[in-house]
Design an enzyme around this catalytic site. Structure first.
Site, PDB file in Angstrom:
ATOM      1  NE  ARG A 183      -0.479  33.585  15.805  1.00 57.53           N
ATOM      2  CZ  ARG A 183      -0.074  33.350  14.593  1.00 57.53           C
ATOM      3  NH1 ARG A 183      -0.823  33.669  13.580  1.00 57.53           N
ATOM      4  NH2 ARG A 183       1.075  32.765  14.381  1.00 57.53           N
ATOM      5  N   GLY A 241       3.133  35.908  26.109  1.00 62.15           N
ATOM      6  CA  GLY A 241       1.700  35.703  26.373  1.00 62.15           C
ATOM      7  C   GLY A 241       0.935  35.281  25.136  1.00 62.15           C
ATOM      8  NE  ARG A 267      -3.219  26.396  19.997  1.00 56.90           N
ATOM      9  CZ  ARG A 267      -1.961  26.820  20.089  1.00 56.90           C
ATOM     10  NH1 ARG A 267      -1.046  26.383  19.224  1.00 56.90           N
ATOM     11  NH2 ARG A 267      -1.603  27.667  21.024  1.00 56.90           N
ATOM     12  CE  LYS A 315      -1.175  29.666  16.464  1.00 60.61           C
ATOM     13  NZ  LYS A 315      -0.148  28.626  16.447  1.00 60.61           N
ATOM     14  CG  ASP A 371       7.593  31.307  23.495  1.00 63.38           C
ATOM     15  OD1 ASP A 371       8.816  31.171  23.346  1.00 63.38           O
ATOM     16  OD2 ASP A 371       6.845  31.658  22.567  1.00 63.38           O
ATOM     17  CG  ASP A 412       2.555  27.557  20.336  1.00 57.90           C
ATOM     18  OD1 ASP A 412       1.358  27.265  20.495  1.00 57.90           O
ATOM     19  OD2 ASP A 412       3.078  28.548  20.851  1.00 57.90           O
TER      20      ASP A 412
END
Ligand code: AMP
Ligand code: MG
Length: 528
Positions: free
Chosen positions: A107, A104, A197, A127, A278, A288
């Site tokens: 942050r 999940g 983001r 983030k 993920d 990411d």
């Protein structure tokens, strides 16, 4: 005077999908929901370091529109825009090959979506603005070094033409964050930062995997239907419940987009570093940015991630295979919607073929070849072999090949090519193999129509400026000491990565020797 409307955020995701009824923000397993409420922390000392002006204008959310103080408050999480339902998404994932269960947004806090001038939805996500129910044992914060890297690289990738999440702002939180960067029992206080983001969606392969693993087919279907209706509308033009064919077409499209993304990474020399499921976007975006890195010497075995140094699962040359492995996990997760393996396997095969075909096409482009020839594959492989005989700067080499005069038959290696080596004299055998390859390449070029602008075409796909690992580190060192000059310079230059810019040769140079083994320049910690 016209009154200015406050920017209004849409709560499409939270309105369309089941949320966690628990509103308190404490770490837990969240079952039966796609998201949980999570308010950002307050950062009264936050300071705007930089932002992406063009993106801000496109979204109607720039310091010029909001005022710098309000922009800083909004993008450090201290002020919520009207309509915002701040939330963290629930997802799982396979990390380094093993199922990790619930992960999940630990942050990341989604603020809501904004419509751009074309009517396209963009989700805004902070983030590093504080913990969420998914933070597990961590603090929900981010340090300046990792946030600066994410900010610069996502925008650099966008300008390289690589699908990616974007970065709107980089804000210093004004608070310190403690990190044990080398995992050696020496935690240090570092400056904290928050990146905003932006992407149409932050859904990941792991978003679907979690509901499949928990055997919640209803939730899986709801999330899949939402994804297809919102983000792949052409795959389901008719109203009414979605059918097996819609899910099959969707998975095939995800396979195709993922293949194309990987071809881009291989084109520009990008190593993601943590291709866990993920961290795989369902939209085929680069997502990411953690311990990523850029190839300087071309080396398919290289990974920047110190956590992966042993197995090198996520090394440059293995990324296409890892993406396929990740797609297999997604196929398993989507199986309950399709209940047949053949169409899923067919799409996985399609990934392999599409990747191979697009890769060859991409390599032809990098070499300036226009007419496909059955010998091209061997020509490309032979070049990549040469690049591994002597450490060769990948970025500079392809630019140098573009500058070669194909008419002039070479008897010895041009200095411009040898200058791309990190070693002066690799030996006669190596030089011989390079020269053989070069003569083959020139022969091949002479067979093509020489009147077209080969150099221009090659310059359009072979960047001159990439975010070299040591350049990012220098920008971090300076920014940590309060000097934003290098950050702003990189931000500016990387907006035009294919165009030679006066006075910017130092950003298109080989990595200096001192950076070879320096932390942050050649190896990166996951601690961020
Ligand atoms: P990554 O592979 O770095 O994208 O992160 C894997 C998981 O760890 C995700 O669920 C993140 O949200 C979570 N995570 C990473 N760093 C932190 C942090 N400092 N605080 C809370 N969660 C984190
Ligand atoms: Mg992640």
């Amino acid at each position: 005077m016209p009154t200015q409307q406050p920017p209004f955020l849409l709560d499409d995701f939270t309105r369309s999908l089941p949320g966690d009824p628990e509103r308190r923000n404490y770490r837990r397993q969240v079952r039966g929901a796609c998201w949980s409420h999570a308010e950002p922390l307050q950062f009264p000392k936050a300071r705007l370091l930089t932002h992406t002006a063009v993106l801000g204008e496109q979204l109607g959310l720039s310091p010029a529109i909001l005022g710098e103080d309000r922009f800083t408050r909004v993008f450090s999480g201290s002020e919520l825009l009207p309509g915002s339902v701040p939330h963290a998404q629930c997802y799982g994932g396979h990390q380094f090959g093993s199922w990790a269960g619930q992960l999940g947004d630990g942050r990341a806090i989604n603020l809501g979506a904004v419509l751009d001038k074309e009517g396209q939805q963009h989700m805004l996500q902070l983030k590093g603005a504080g913990p969420t129910p998914y933070s597990r044992t961590a603090d929900g914060l981010a340090v300046l070094r990792s946030s600066l890297r994410e900010f610069l690289c996502s925008e650099a990738m966008h300008h390289l033409g690589v699908p990616t999440t974007r970065a709107l702002s980089l804000v210093a939180s004004g608070e310190e964050v403690v990190r044990d960067m080398f995992y050696d029992g020496n935690p240090q206080a570092e400056p904290g930062a928050i990146v905003c983001r932006v992407a149409p969606s932050f859904l990941r392969f792991g978003s679907y995997e979690l509901f499949a693993a928990r055997q919640q087919p209803g939730l899986l279907r709801q999330l899949a239907d939402y994804t297809i209706r919102r983000h792949f509308p052409l795959l389901a033009p008719n109203p009414g419940p979605l059918e097996r064919e819609n899910y099959v077409a969707w998975f095939r499209t995800v396979c195709e987009r993922t293949a194309e993304l990987l071809v881009h990474w291989m084109r520009v020399g990008f190593v993601h570093g943590v291709m866990n499921t993920d961290n795989m976007s369902i939209l085929g975006l680069t997502i990411d940015y953690g311990p990523y890195g850029w190839l300087e010497p071309y080396d398919p075995l290289w990974t920047p991630n110190t956590t992966d140094a042993e197995g090198r699962r996520y090394r440059f040359g293995q990324q296409p295979q890892v993406a396929l492995w990740n797609l297999v996990q997604l196929a398993n997760a989507l199986y309950p919607l399709i209940e047949e393996t053949a169409p899923l396997e067919d799409s996985l095969d399609h990934y392999r073929h599409h990747y191979e075909q697009q890769w060859l096409q991409m390599m032809r482009g990098k070499l300036g070849l226009q007419q496909p020839d059955p010998r091209d594959s061997a020509l490309c492989e032979a070049l990549l072999e040469c690049l591994q005989l002597v450490e060769t700067d990948m970025t500079l080499l392809f630019r140098a090949l573009g500058d070669l005069d194909s008419e002039l038959a070479v008897e010895q290696l041009p200095a411009a090519l040898c200058d791309c080596w990190y070693q002066r004299q690799p030996g006669e055998a190596v030089e011989r193999q390079w020269l053989d390859w070069l003569q083959r390449y020139q022969q091949r070029l002479r067979e093509e129509d020489a009147t077209t602008d080969r150099r221009g075409r090659m310059r359009a796909v072979n960047p001159l400026y990439v975010l070299r690992n040591y350049l990012a580190q220098q920008a971090i060192d300076d920014a940590s000491a309060g000097d934003l000059g290098k950050l702003l310079e990189l931000q500016q230059v990387l907006q035009h990565p294919y165009t030679e810019q006066t006075g910017k040769q130092h950003l298109a140079a080989k990595r200096p020797e001192w950076a070879r083994h320096k932390a942050g320049c050649s190896m990166l910690s996951c601690s961020s």
